[in-house]
Motif scaffolding. Structure first.
Motif, PDB file in Angstrom:
ATOM      1  N   GLY A 186       0.824  -1.210   0.000  1.00 42.90           N
ATOM      2  CA  GLY A 186       0.000   0.000   0.000  1.00 42.90           C
ATOM      3  C   GLY A 186       0.853   1.252   0.000  1.00 42.90           C
ATOM      4  N   ARG A 187       1.991   1.200   0.697  1.00 41.25           N
ATOM      5  CA  ARG A 187       2.915   2.331   0.699  1.00 41.25           C
ATOM      6  C   ARG A 187       3.453   2.579  -0.701  1.00 41.25           C
ATOM      7  N   ARG A 188       3.774   1.492  -1.425  1.00 39.40           N
ATOM      8  CA  ARG A 188       4.260   1.646  -2.791  1.00 39.40           C
ATOM      9  C   ARG A 188       3.177   2.275  -3.670  1.00 39.40           C
ATOM     10  N   TYR A 189       1.949   1.829  -3.495  1.00 38.39           N
ATOM     11  CA  TYR A 189       0.847   2.405  -4.281  1.00 38.39           C
ATOM     12  C   TYR A 189       0.704   3.889  -3.989  1.00 38.39           C
ATOM     13  N   GLN A 190       0.824   4.265  -2.704  1.00 38.70           N
ATOM     14  CA  GLN A 190       0.728   5.677  -2.340  1.00 38.70           C
ATOM     15  C   GLN A 190       1.857   6.493  -2.966  1.00 38.70           C
ATOM     16  N   LEU A 191       3.074   5.936  -2.962  1.00 37.22           N
ATOM     17  CA  LEU A 191       4.200   6.644  -3.579  1.00 37.22           C
ATOM     18  C   LEU A 191       3.973   6.837  -5.073  1.00 37.22           C
ATOM     19  N   GLU A 192       3.475   5.781  -5.732  1.00 40.13           N
ATOM     20  CA  GLU A 192       3.203   5.898  -7.166  1.00 40.13           C
ATOM     21  C   GLU A 192       2.113   6.927  -7.433  1.00 40.13           C
ATOM     22  N   ARG A 193       1.106   6.961  -6.583  1.00 38.49           N
ATOM     23  CA  ARG A 193       0.026   7.938  -6.747  1.00 38.49           C
ATOM     24  C   ARG A 193       0.544   9.356  -6.535  1.00 38.49           C
ATOM     25  N   ASP A 194       1.366   9.551  -5.495  1.00 33.55           N
ATOM     26  CA  ASP A 194       1.934  10.880  -5.250  1.00 33.55           C
ATOM     27  C   ASP A 194       2.837  11.315  -6.399  1.00 33.55           C
ATOM     28  N   ARG A 195       3.590  10.362  -6.933  1.00 38.29           N
ATOM     29  CA  ARG A 195       4.471  10.685  -8.063  1.00 38.29           C
ATOM     30  C   ARG A 195       3.648  11.071  -9.294  1.00 38.29           C
ATOM     31  N   ALA A 196       2.568  10.342  -9.528  1.00 34.33           N
ATOM     32  CA  ALA A 196       1.706  10.670 -10.670  1.00 34.33           C
ATOM     33  C   ALA A 196       1.053  12.032 -10.491  1.00 34.33           C
ATOM     34  N   THR A 197       0.649  12.347  -9.252  1.00 33.28           N
ATOM     35  CA  THR A 197       0.049  13.653  -8.982  1.00 33.28           C
ATOM     36  C   THR A 197       1.056  14.770  -9.211  1.00 33.28           C
ATOM     37  N   ALA A 198       2.305  14.546  -8.755  1.00 30.86           N
ATOM     38  CA  ALA A 198       3.346  15.563  -8.948  1.00 30.86           C
ATOM     39  C   ALA A 198       3.648  15.764 -10.426  1.00 30.86           C
ATOM     40  N   LEU A 199       3.716  14.655 -11.187  1.00 37.79           N
ATOM     41  CA  LEU A 199       3.967  14.779 -12.624  1.00 37.79           C
ATOM     42  C   LEU A 199       2.818  15.485 -13.331  1.00 37.79           C
ATOM     43  N   ALA A 200       1.585  15.196 -12.906  1.00 39.50           N
ATOM     44  CA  ALA A 200       0.433  15.878 -13.499  1.00 39.50           C
ATOM     45  C   ALA A 200       0.477  17.366 -13.218  1.00 39.50           C
ATOM     46  N   GLU A 201       0.906  17.725 -12.004  1.00 37.24           N
ATOM     47  CA  GLU A 201       1.028  19.146 -11.671  1.00 37.24           C
ATOM     48  C   GLU A 201       2.125  19.810 -12.498  1.00 37.24           C
ATOM     49  N   GLN A 202       3.237  19.097 -12.699  1.00 35.12           N
ATOM     50  CA  GLN A 202       4.306  19.645 -13.540  1.00 35.12           C
ATOM     51  C   GLN A 202       3.831  19.853 -14.972  1.00 35.12           C
ATOM     52  N   LEU A 203       3.069  18.900 -15.492  1.00 34.94           N
ATOM     53  CA  LEU A 203       2.536  19.050 -16.849  1.00 34.94           C
ATOM     54  C   LEU A 203       1.567  20.221 -16.942  1.00 34.94           C
ATOM     55  N   LEU A 205       1.632  22.913 -15.083  1.00 34.37           N
ATOM     56  CA  LEU A 205       2.422  24.145 -15.047  1.00 34.37           C
ATOM     57  C   LEU A 205       3.112  24.401 -16.382  1.00 34.37           C
ATOM     58  N   LEU A 206       3.632  23.337 -16.998  1.00 37.13           N
ATOM     59  CA  LEU A 206       4.271  23.499 -18.303  1.00 37.13           C
ATOM     60  C   LEU A 206       3.279  23.979 -19.356  1.00 37.13           C
ATOM     61  N   LEU A 215       5.985  33.294 -16.010  1.00 33.23           N
ATOM     62  CA  LEU A 215       4.653  33.880 -15.930  1.00 33.23           C
ATOM     63  C   LEU A 215       3.660  33.009 -16.703  1.00 33.23           C
ATOM     64  N   PHE A 216       2.368  33.297 -16.513  1.00 34.49           N
ATOM     65  CA  PHE A 216       1.365  32.597 -17.305  1.00 34.49           C
ATOM     66  C   PHE A 216       1.568  32.891 -18.786  1.00 34.49           C
ATOM     67  N   ASN A 217       1.348  31.868 -19.620  1.00 31.27           N
ATOM     68  CA  ASN A 217       1.502  32.072 -21.060  1.00 31.27           C
ATOM     69  C   ASN A 217       0.199  32.611 -21.668  1.00 31.27           C
ATOM     70  N   ARG A 218       0.226  32.818 -22.953  1.00 31.18           N
ATOM     71  CA  ARG A 218      -0.928  33.418 -23.629  1.00 31.18           C
ATOM     72  C   ARG A 218      -2.169  32.542 -23.508  1.00 31.18           C
ATOM     73  N   ARG A 219      -1.996  31.240 -23.616  1.00 24.56           N
ATOM     74  CA  ARG A 219      -3.133  30.315 -23.518  1.00 24.56           C
ATOM     75  C   ARG A 219      -3.798  30.419 -22.158  1.00 24.56           C
ATOM     76  N   ALA A 220      -3.000  30.442 -21.089  1.00 21.00           N
ATOM     77  CA  ALA A 220      -3.559  30.539 -19.743  1.00 21.00           C
ATOM     78  C   ALA A 220      -4.238  31.885 -19.521  1.00 21.00           C
ATOM     79  N   MET A 221      -3.666  32.970 -20.081  1.00 15.62           N
ATOM     80  CA  MET A 221      -4.277  34.292 -19.929  1.00 15.62           C
ATOM     81  C   MET A 221      -5.626  34.345 -20.636  1.00 15.62           C
ATOM     82  N   GLU A 222      -5.721  33.722 -21.800  1.00 15.86           N
ATOM     83  CA  GLU A 222      -6.991  33.706 -22.529  1.00 15.86           C
ATOM     84  C   GLU A 222      -8.045  32.896 -21.762  1.00 15.86           C
TER      85      GLU A 222
END
Length: 303
Positions: A186-203, A205-206, A215-222
């Motif tokens: 279960g700890r491994r599953y939690q680590l994988e879930r946290d890693r996936a959440t962090a990667l999703a957040e990085q994506l 932001l990108l 800063l926010f790009n043009r797409r985000a400003m629109e």
């Protein structure tokens, strides 16, 4: 403070919880050492097995300590895990079978624990894992066949009550080992879930941020503009004059540094005003402010 102490102790004995497979392996090794000691006393006290078998269990303790030390402190987790499981399936459990009641005893439960352990902990070993799984499946069958042909090779229980006590003790051993495996998986599953959440957040932001200025790009400003439609807000458009001349004279690296410095200033202005700062493109920047211009002028000037 007490929790910190136990965390430090568990980290010293078992390693980092961020490596759940190694953590589980070390935990089961130490539990196995303790159970070997308890089982040896148990067998001697209740005469559920011959004295020589109890002594052999005690002799395995230093070997298991060696496996733990090499895995925990020498970085040899995989090879020690394979060595431990090979010894367990080919020597320890057959010995337990013949000296602890055979098919009437608890050995089949221990084979099941070993099979679950290999399936959960040694997933990265590929063919080696499959070979060990095959051993844990086939060796009990061979032991059953041998017991049928040579029943006198199996040490019998002195009476039914002793057999029941042995099965109860082995049941609790099985429960402890399964709980350790399930908890750390279960700890491994939690680590994988946290890693996936962090990667999703990085994506995210990108997708929303300008790579140069942050800063926010043009797409985000629109998108912000679409969300704010129908509410009072104002837009400040900013353009760096003569930026092309500066870029051509001093080079693109210098121009990028100017853009980053200006972006920092824009963000400093935006933060206290609860505004959104973005790069519209090139040397053009935008501030989206939640309030109308009159309110903003009052906030800025204090009048």
């Amino acid at each position: 403070m007490k929790n910190d102490y136990w965390e430090r102790c568990s980290a010293w004995w078992l390693g980092s919880r961020d490596k759940p497979f190694e953590y589980t392996h070390h935990a089961l090794l130490l539990v196995g050492i303790g159970l070997h000691l308890v089982a040896a006393v148990f067998n001697l006290a209740l005469e559920t097995a011959e004295a020589n078998y109890a002594i052999s269990m005690l002799l395995l303790v230093p070997l298991y300590l060696f496996f733990w030390y090499q895995s925990r402190w020498c970085g040899r987790f995989q090879i020690m895990a394979v060595a431990f499981n090979s010894l367990f399936v080919l020597f320890n459990l057959p010995l337990n079978w013949f000296f602890n009641g055979g098919s009437a005893g608890p050995t089949l439960m221990f084979y099941l624990i070993g099979l679950v352990y290999i399936t959960v902990v040694l997933r990265s070993l590929g063919r080696v894992q499959r070979a060990l799984q095959l051993l844990f499946l086939s060796v009990p069958v061979l032991l059953l066949l041998v017991e049928q042909q040579y029943p006198t090779w199996v040490y019998p229980y002195p009476n039914e009550q002793v057999r029941q006590w042995d099965l109860v003790f082995s049941y609790f051993v099985t429960v402890v080992c399964v709980l350790i495996l399930v908890n750390n998986y279960g700890r491994r599953y939690q680590l994988e879930r946290d890693r996936a959440t962090a990667l999703a957040e990085q994506l995210r932001l990108l997708a929303e941020r300008d790579t140069l200025t942050g800063l926010f790009n043009r797409r985000a400003m629109e998108q912000s503009y679409q969300v704010w439609q129908g509410q009072p807000f104002c837009v400040a458009l900013m353009d760096l004059d003569h930026f092309k001349r500066l870029n051509d004279t001093f080079g693109h690296a210098y121009g990028d540094e100017v853009l980053k410095r200006f972006a920092e200033l824009a963000q400093k202005v935006a933060t206290p005003l609860q505004a959104v700062a973005g790069r519209h493109g090139g040397e053009e920047f935008v501030l989206l402010l939640y309030r109308d211009w009159e309110t903003m002028r009052t906030i800025v000037t204090g009048k």
